[in-house]
Every structure is written in C-alpha cells, then in structure tokens.
Write a protein that holds these residues in place. Structure first.
Motif, PDB file in Angstrom:
ATOM      1  N   ILE A  83     -12.122  41.795  22.910  1.00 54.21           N
ATOM      2  CA  ILE A  83     -12.385  43.340  23.145  1.00 54.21           C
ATOM      3  C   ILE A  83     -13.844  43.326  23.804  1.00 54.21           C
ATOM      4  CG2 ILE A  83     -13.296  45.517  22.006  1.00 54.21           C
ATOM      5  CD1 ILE A  83     -11.763  43.868  19.481  1.00 54.21           C
ATOM      6  N   GLU A  84     -13.660  43.878  25.041  1.00 55.02           N
ATOM      7  CA  GLU A  84     -14.970  43.871  25.902  1.00 55.02           C
ATOM      8  C   GLU A  84     -15.246  45.323  26.564  1.00 55.02           C
ATOM      9  OE1 GLU A  84     -17.878  43.042  28.672  1.00 55.02           O
ATOM     10  OE2 GLU A  84     -16.157  43.821  29.437  1.00 55.02           O
ATOM     11  N   LYS A  85     -16.231  45.822  26.694  1.00 53.04           N
ATOM     12  CA  LYS A  85     -16.184  47.131  26.898  1.00 53.04           C
ATOM     13  C   LYS A  85     -15.514  47.681  28.241  1.00 53.04           C
ATOM     14  CE  LYS A  85     -20.861  46.162  29.040  1.00 53.04           C
ATOM     15  NZ  LYS A  85     -22.617  46.661  28.792  1.00 53.04           N
ATOM     16  N   SER A  86     -15.567  46.765  29.268  1.00 54.94           N
ATOM     17  CA  SER A  86     -14.904  47.017  30.512  1.00 54.94           C
ATOM     18  C   SER A  86     -13.544  47.347  30.322  1.00 54.94           C
ATOM     19  CB  SER A  86     -15.324  46.096  31.491  1.00 54.94           C
ATOM     20  OG  SER A  86     -14.859  44.939  31.335  1.00 54.94           O
ATOM     21  N   GLY A  87     -13.017  46.651  29.229  1.00 56.69           N
ATOM     22  CA  GLY A  87     -11.612  47.050  28.987  1.00 56.69           C
ATOM     23  C   GLY A  87     -10.462  45.899  29.920  1.00 56.69           C
ATOM     24  N   TYR A  88     -11.041  44.883  30.145  1.00 61.24           N
ATOM     25  CA  TYR A  88     -10.196  44.035  31.102  1.00 61.24           C
ATOM     26  C   TYR A  88      -9.026  43.623  30.388  1.00 61.24           C
ATOM     27  CZ  TYR A  88     -13.279  40.157  29.822  1.00 61.24           C
ATOM     28  OH  TYR A  88     -14.324  39.569  28.915  1.00 61.24           O
ATOM     29  N   GLN A  89      -8.044  43.081  30.834  1.00 60.00           N
ATOM     30  CA  GLN A  89      -6.998  42.247  30.150  1.00 60.00           C
ATOM     31  C   GLN A  89      -7.396  40.717  30.361  1.00 60.00           C
ATOM     32  OE1 GLN A  89      -4.117  43.735  28.354  1.00 60.00           O
ATOM     33  NE2 GLN A  89      -5.483  45.454  28.888  1.00 60.00           N
ATOM     34  N   ALA A  90      -6.974  40.070  29.191  1.00 57.10           N
ATOM     35  CA  ALA A  90      -7.194  38.570  29.280  1.00 57.10           C
ATOM     36  C   ALA A  90      -5.972  37.952  28.528  1.00 57.10           C
ATOM     37  CB  ALA A  90      -8.761  38.345  28.468  1.00 57.10           C
ATOM     38  N   LEU A  91      -6.133  36.479  28.966  1.00 57.53           N
ATOM     39  CA  LEU A  91      -4.861  35.854  28.412  1.00 57.53           C
ATOM     40  C   LEU A  91      -5.526  34.921  27.679  1.00 57.53           C
ATOM     41  CD1 LEU A  91      -3.025  35.237  31.914  1.00 57.53           C
ATOM     42  CD2 LEU A  91      -2.182  36.718  29.877  1.00 57.53           C
ATOM     43  N   PRO A  92      -4.964  34.589  26.264  1.00 53.82           N
ATOM     44  CA  PRO A  92      -5.231  33.481  25.411  1.00 53.82           C
ATOM     45  C   PRO A  92      -4.161  32.379  25.308  1.00 53.82           C
ATOM     46  CG  PRO A  92      -4.295  35.357  24.191  1.00 53.82           C
ATOM     47  CD  PRO A  92      -4.425  35.864  25.566  1.00 53.82           C
ATOM     48  N   TRP A  93      -4.476  31.113  25.554  1.00 53.51           N
ATOM     49  CA  TRP A  93      -3.650  30.012  25.678  1.00 53.51           C
ATOM     50  C   TRP A  93      -3.897  29.125  24.393  1.00 53.51           C
ATOM     51  CZ3 TRP A  93       0.074  30.773  29.572  1.00 53.51           C
ATOM     52  CH2 TRP A  93      -0.189  31.316  30.721  1.00 53.51           C
TER      53      TRP A  93
END
Length: 415
Positions: A389-399
């Motif tokens: 969760i980040e305020k800018s709302g970017y999508q991130a990938l967990p591996w």
C-alpha cells in the motif's frame, strides 16, 4: 596482552571518569589467569561490559544498573557499522579513520541512548572522505528525526518490485543406530525491496496462531517459535492480531527469523560401512539417498566423511559426482552438484593405514552433509499474501522463493 592502549574513547554522559578504563586490562588478565573470564567486570561502582573483535576490545562503562542486553546489542551493532565502513575492523582501520569513527560514535549514540544504528542511513551523511565531512549537509537528514529511521524519503524506482526469500536450515543429529536424536528448523524471511515512496507492506503466512485467532483452521499451518523481527515490524500489531505490518528498508534486509521445533525426516540419508584389511588398508563405502520428493533437486551436495589422521594413498570410486581427500582436515569429501529426490548414489574410498590399531584413540567424528534444495520447504510454511500500500497507488509485484538448506546436519557412524 601485556600492552594495552586506548585507541579511541567517547564519554556520552560524563558520569564515569575517563581514567577508569585503565582498570580494565588488569581485571581481565586477573580473570584469565584464574580461568574465570566474565563478559561483565566491576571496579568499585564502575562496570565494564566488553566484547573482543579481531585485535580490539570494545568496552562500555557504566555506573548504573544498566540493561546489559541492550549494551551488548549496541556493541555488536558498532562492530557491524564499522565493518561496513572499513571492510575490516581492526587496530589499523581505527587509527586510519579517527575522524570518521568519532562522527559515527556521535550519530550511533546520544547521551547514552542508541540513536541511528543502520549503516545504510549513516552512509547518507557520513562519508569516508575528509573533505566531504567538512562540508556537511546543513539540513539534518530526515531519517535522523523521522520515526522511520531505517528508510529515506524520496526513493524512486521505474519498476516497483519486492522479492521474498524464505530460507529454512535443517539442524539434525542422527545416532549410529539410525535414530534421529534431535532436529529442528531455523528459518529466515529475507527481502529485497525496490519500491518507490514510503510503502506499507503486510505479509501473511500460514501461521497456526493467526488461523486460530480468525477461526479459519483450514489447510496446513505451522507453529513458529522464537520469532525475531527487524525493527521495521510493528510489534504491537503482531502481538494483537499476528499481522506482520511494516514499512520496509530499501534494498536487502532480513525481515524476520523463526524456529520450528519439529521431528524432521532426514532429507539426505547416509549409510556407511568400513572394512579393515591386514592392518594396513581400510575401505569405506558410503551410500547417500535423497529422501525428498522426486520433482525436487538438491544442489551442491557435499558429504564429509571423517578418515583416520594417518591415512594415505587415497583411491575413490563414485556412481555420481567426485570425491577427494582433504588431509589437513582428515576428511574424504564427496561432492554431487545435482542430486534428484528419490535417487541413491555410492562412493567407495580406499586408504593405506599404517597404524590402524591406534585409530580407536581418535574418537569417532560424525559424517556431515551440506546441501541446498531450491523451491522446497520442509516445514510447509507458505507466504499467503503480500499487500503493498502506497499513497500514490502504484502497482507492485511481489516475488516469492523458497529454499531449504543444511544447517548443523550430522550423522554419527560406526567408524
């Protein structure tokens, strides 16, 4: 030990006389002569808490009933930070870097209270170049006053990713009759974080205590003991609802460690037979079997077989891999680069043994095994989710990657 010099000293509170350190070495020498060395020594109302690293003694002095575990944690942290800066922490590295050492000591502690102890953050504003030290930043880095002292603000990545490594080490002791005497699993969860901004992460594991709290006791769960967290984890949140919530350090870090006290089936089973011939030759046969699932493969398997100290003229024959004699360690080392599950391999070794009658005097060291099995977890631990969760709302990938490896893995033999 007869020569002792104080290389560098920092008095944070001024309540202990600087000359008190002169009593440290005589106390230490007296204790060593009596065979009663203690990590805490006292002279009058002053207490010395010390550790040794290479050719240095790091000594903390106090005249109060201080928290000893906090003091020792700080001393070892000092070693870690100095090693990050100077590669090797020894007398010469202190003498060559007095200015940097004093700068670090002033940032590591303030008036007797530990402050910024993360080397990555310290390196943002304390450099090894003297010229840069003189032109210090006029603005105090936000990480010093920020509650999130382990992470800088303004971090940016083009591609936001987080890599999670769950690494489990198996400690195992098998007696000469083939019975497992003791076993446990020590695990660590390591992160490599490449995320922009100041993200909040929530990690979900198949933790039995969590499932019991939520009433969803479905599927395989694990009971973790001796859980230790990086300072970024909100401990109060974990204690209340077993949620692992945190703002991660940038780059590589160890998020947590744990122990699972369980009966572990030996993943690589070893059988050994020794035969002696005419008091001059000995033959050793070792059989290794992979007792893990067939679709998995153990990498860089190393079976270390003890041999008598006066063995000579080694000859080896293996059905897989290669073996060599390491005389300085009295070992025959059998290496198999790739060991599939369910497979069985043999190694035969022959040695000349001029004094075979005396080998009973040497004791019987165990056979030890080193290995690593990727994409495999013996405890059954699973990362169920990773929320970012980040305020800018970017999508991130967990591996996520799982690795099982040998810890203290010993099998006693009848040698």
């Amino acid at each position: 030990m007869s020569f002792f010099t104080v290389l560098i000293c920092r008095n944070y509170k001024g309540d202990v006389d600087m000359a008190e350190i002169d009593h440290f070495l005589p106390l230490l020498m007296t204790q060593e002569e009596e065979g009663l060395t203690s990590p805490i020594m006292s002279h009058g109302n002053v207490h010395f808490l010390w550790i040794k690293h290479t050719n240095l003694y790091l000594v903390a002095t106090t005249n109060k009933n201080s928290n000893a575990s906090l003091v020792y944690a700080f001393l070892y942290k000092v070693v870690e930070v100095f090693t990050e800066y100077f590669t090797e922490l020894e007398e010469e590295s202190i003498q060559d870097n007095f200015v940097v050492v004093y700068e670090l000591l002033d940032e590591l502690m303030d008036f007797g209270f530990p402050q910024t102890t993360d080397s990555k953050i310290l390196q943002e504003y304390i450099t090894q170049e003297g010229t840069k030290l003189e032109v210090a930043k006029t603005k105090v880095p936000t990480t010093v006053t920020n509650a999130v002292s382990w992470r800088s603000e303004g971090i940016k990545y083009k591609k936001n990713e987080v890599f999670i490594d769950v690494i489990e080490s198996i400690n195992l002791l098998v007696n000469a009759n083939g019975s497992v005497m003791s076993s446990d699993i020590v695990g660590t969860v390591k992160l490599k974080t490449m995320l922009s901004g100041m993200p909040e992460l929530r990690l979900g594991l198949n933790d039995r205590a969590l499932f019991a709290l939520t009433g969803r006791d479905k599927g395989k769960t694990v009971t973790m003991e001796d859980v230790k967290f990086h300072q970024c984890v909100r401990l109060s949140r974990f204690e209340s609802d077993r949620t692992i919530s945190f703002i991660p350090p940038d780059g590589e870090s160890e998020l947590m460690s744990y122990r699972i006290n369980t009966h572990v089936k030996p993943l690589i089973w070893i059988e050994s037979v020794i035969e002696k011939f005419s008091h001059s030759r000995v033959e050793i046969m070792v059989k290794a079997k992979g007792q893990f699932k067939k679709q998995s493969v153990a990498n860089n398997v190393e079976v270390r077989v003890p041999v008598p100290s006066d063995a000579d003229s080694p000859k080896f024959k293996t059905s897989m891999g290669h073996a060599k004699y390491v005389p300085e360690k009295n070992l025959a080392v059998w290496t198999i680069k790739s060991f599939p599950g369910g497979k069985e391999f043999l190694m035969r070794a022959s040695f000349g043994l001029p004094s075979v009658e005396n080998d009973e005097m040497e004791g019987k060291p165990p056979i030890t095994v080193n290995f690593e099995i990727p994409y495999f977890t013996v405890s059954g631990i699973q990362v169920r989710y990773m929320k970012i969760i980040e305020k800018s709302g970017y999508q991130a990938l967990p591996w996520v990657r799982y690795i099982t490896q040998s810890g203290d893995y010993q099998l006693r033999s009848n040698f």
